[in-house]
Design an enzyme around this catalytic site. Sequence first.
Site, PDB file in Angstrom:
ATOM      1  N   ALA A  42     -10.879  26.589 129.408  1.00 43.32           N
ATOM      2  CA  ALA A  42     -11.010  25.522 128.421  1.00 43.32           C
ATOM      3  C   ALA A  42     -12.479  25.414 128.024  1.00 43.32           C
ATOM      4  O   ALA A  42     -13.342  26.108 128.556  1.00 43.32           O
ATOM      5  CB  ALA A  42     -10.509  24.209 129.014  1.00 43.32           C
ATOM      6  N   GLY A  71      -7.752  27.266 131.821  1.00 42.35           N
ATOM      7  CA  GLY A  71      -6.838  26.994 130.716  1.00 42.35           C
ATOM      8  C   GLY A  71      -6.218  28.253 130.151  1.00 42.35           C
ATOM      9  O   GLY A  71      -5.114  28.211 129.596  1.00 42.35           O
ATOM     10  N   GLU A 108     -11.089  25.958 138.488  1.00 42.83           N
ATOM     11  CA  GLU A 108     -11.587  24.612 138.188  1.00 42.83           C
ATOM     12  C   GLU A 108     -12.209  23.907 139.385  1.00 42.83           C
ATOM     13  O   GLU A 108     -13.088  23.049 139.221  1.00 42.83           O
ATOM     14  CB  GLU A 108     -10.443  23.752 137.621  1.00 42.83           C
ATOM     15  CG  GLU A 108     -10.041  24.084 136.208  1.00 42.83           C
ATOM     16  CD  GLU A 108      -9.002  25.196 136.123  1.00 42.83           C
ATOM     17  OE1 GLU A 108      -8.435  25.395 135.045  1.00 42.83           O
ATOM     18  OE2 GLU A 108      -8.763  25.866 137.152  1.00 42.83           O
ATOM     19  N   GLU A 128      -3.335  28.962 132.371  1.00 39.31           N
ATOM     20  CA  GLU A 128      -2.329  27.939 132.094  1.00 39.31           C
ATOM     21  C   GLU A 128      -1.600  28.229 130.783  1.00 39.31           C
ATOM     22  O   GLU A 128      -0.390  28.003 130.673  1.00 39.31           O
ATOM     23  CB  GLU A 128      -2.986  26.555 132.057  1.00 39.31           C
ATOM     24  CG  GLU A 128      -3.425  26.065 133.439  1.00 39.31           C
ATOM     25  CD  GLU A 128      -4.106  24.712 133.400  1.00 39.31           C
ATOM     26  OE1 GLU A 128      -3.715  23.830 134.184  1.00 39.31           O
ATOM     27  OE2 GLU A 128      -5.029  24.536 132.581  1.00 39.31           O
TER      28      GLU A 128
END
Length: 689
Positions: A63, A102, A125, A105
Site C-alpha cells: 500500500a 497490500g 506490515e 492482499e
Amino acid sequence: MSNFVSVTRDGGVAVVTIDNPPVNALSFHVREPLMQALVSLRDEPDVAAIVIACAGRTFVAGADITEFGKPVQQPDLRAIFAMLETIAKPTVAAIHGTALGGGLELALGCHFRIADSQATLGLPEVKLGLLPGGGGTVRLPCLVGPLKALSMIVSGTPIGAAEALAAGLIDAVFDGAPTAQAVRFASEMAGKGGPFTPVRDRDGRLDKADLAAFDKAVAELAKKARGLEAPIACAQSVRNAMALPFEEALVAERELFAKLVAGDQSRAQRHLFFAEREAAKVAGKDIVRRKIARVGVIGAGTMGGGIAMAFANGGFSVTVLEATQEALQRGLAMIDKNYAVSVSRGSLSEDNKRQRLGLFKGSTAYDDLADCDLIVEAVFEEMAVKKEVFGRLDAVAKPGAILATNTSYLDVNEIAASTSRPQDVVGMHFFSPANVMKLLEIVRAEKTAPDVLATIVELARRIGKVPVVVGVCHGFVGNRMLAARGSESEALLLEGATPQQIDRVFTDFGWPMGPFQMGDLAGLDIGWRNRMARGQTAMISDTLCEQGHFGQKTGRGFYLYENGSRTPAPNPEVEALIRDKAAEKGIAPRAIGADEIIERTLYPMINEGAKILEEGIAARASDIDVVWVNGYGFPVGKGGPMFWAGLEGLDKIIGRLDHWHERTGKDFFKPAPLLRQMAETGAWEGVAS
C-alpha cells in the site's frame, strides 16, 4: 483508463495492468481506476476471465504508507478486495518481483495466483508496527493454515515462489512471462467452468486447525515480542480468523489496525522506514559510481573475517591479507566454521557454502591487493598501526582504488593524510559480527571524494547493510553517544545501584540487554584499552580488567559465567568491590529508582545527539536513530533516541539535565543549545508525523 491502470484484451481474457512506478504502490490514484476497471469487466459478457498484472520490475509491493494515519479516500483496499470476490468469472493475479502487503492482499482477493519462479510474497506490515489491514490476516490462513499464516505475518519475512506453492498460497509457478502465463492459465480455468470459490470461503484448513497448538505458538511468540504491540495484534487477528465468522474477523482486524496505526510504536517504526531511505541518499544525482568487483580485507581476525564474509555474501571476490601464514589459516578456518554453522542451522546450503568459500583468496603479500577496487583495513585500533598500513597500501593499490578504514574511534582525516590520495580514503565502520550486523557507519573525511562516498553507500546496500554517512569526530555518531550514555554508569553503582538493577531498567525499556551485560559480552578490555589511550579511567571497570576479568571470555566480569555458561549470574566480588570503592570515596549508598537511571544514562545520550547535529557530524536527527536502532539495539518500537526524545518531551529532558548539571557540575548534563532551541520553537526533527 488512466496513466496508472490500463486494460487490454487477449481473446476472452481482460488484462488489467497497474503501472505506478517504482513499486506499483496501491495509492488512491491507482485504487480509483482499478475499481472502475474491475466493476466494468465484471459485467462485460465478452470477458471470460480477468488477469491482474503489473508493469515494471515488480507486482504490487504494498500500500502507499504515506497515506497511513490520514483520512481514507474511497475506494479503500478492502472495498476493492470485497468487490473482486463478487466476480463470478475467474480472476488471476500474475505475480513477478514481489507481492508484498497490500499487493499480496490484492492477490488473495483473486480466485487464483500464479507467480514467476523468482517472485517473493509476504505480509511485512509488522515491520512498520502494523498488521495487514486489508484482510490479509483473515484470508491467508484459509490458504496456508493458521500456523503458517502466523509465521509469515508475525515475522514479516517474504517467502519464495516454491515455498508459496508448497504452502498452497499460489496455484502455479512459471519461469518468466507471468502475464502471458496468467492469460493461458485464466483461459484454461474459464474453459473448465465455475463456480469459482473466493479465498474467503475456503475454510477447510481453518476447520481442521489445532487451536491448542496455535495458542502454544502464540505464547512462545509473546516471550520474544519484547514489548512490541504489532506481533501480538497479528497473532490475535489470525486467531480471530479461526474463531469468528469471516466478516466479524475482518471488522476485528480493521479495529486492531486502526489502534496500531494511531499508536506511538507504529509511528516510530514508520519513522525508521523513511529514515533508512533518507540516510542512504547522497547529494548529487549525476555522480558516477566507481566499479567495485574485487575487494581486499586486511586482517583475518574476528572483525576482518566478518567483513570479508559480508562481501562474499554479497557475491564479491575477496582477498584476505594477514601478517603471517599461521594467522591467515586461522582466520580462513574461522570463516569456514562460521559458514558451517549456517549450514547446520539450515540457513545456508552446502552448495552455497562452497560457492562463497570459492570467492576467498588468502595472502600475506600486500602486492596481491594490487587488483582490488576496494581495500578495507581491519587491523588493531591504534593510529600508528593504521597509518603504517595505509602507507603500504598507497604504494601498491591501483589508481582509483578506494581505501577504507574500519576504525571505531580514530581520526579518519589523519589516516587519510598518511597517503598521497586522501580523496580515495573513507571510513567504513562495521559492527561486530560484521557478517550479521546491519549498520555501516560511512565516515566522510575532509577530502573524501563525492564519488567515493556515493559508491560506498550504494555498495553497502548491495551487501545488505544499512548505510549512514557521518562526519569525523572521536567515536563518530554511535560510539560517541555510547560514551555519553555510559558516563554516569559507575557513579550510579557507587551511589547505590547494582549492575543487575541498571541492566533491568534497560531491558524493561526495551533494550535486548543492559550496559553491564553488553560490556561483558563485548569484552571489558576493549573499553579499557580505549580509556588508557585517551588517559581516562573507570574505577570499577579498570579494577576488573587489571584482575584479568574481561567478561564472558574469561568467565568473570560484572557478572559470573560459570562452566562456560553465557547466562550472567550476580558476582558477589563485584558487589564487594563497589562497596569498597564507595567507602574510599566517602559515598553513602542510597536507593536509586528507575527514573533516575533513565535520566542519568539516556538523557545525556540525547544531549550528545543534539551536539552531533549542531556540529554537522550527522546530517539529520533521523540518521542518528538509524545508527542506534541498527547498530546498538535501541528499541525499534521507540523509533531511535532522537524520535523517543520527542515523545518523552524536550522540556522534561532539559529540566532534568539542568537538575543533574546543577547537582553534579558535569558538562555532559549541560543542555546543548540546539536542544533548548528545538524545545522553544516546538520543532524537533526526531518526531515524525
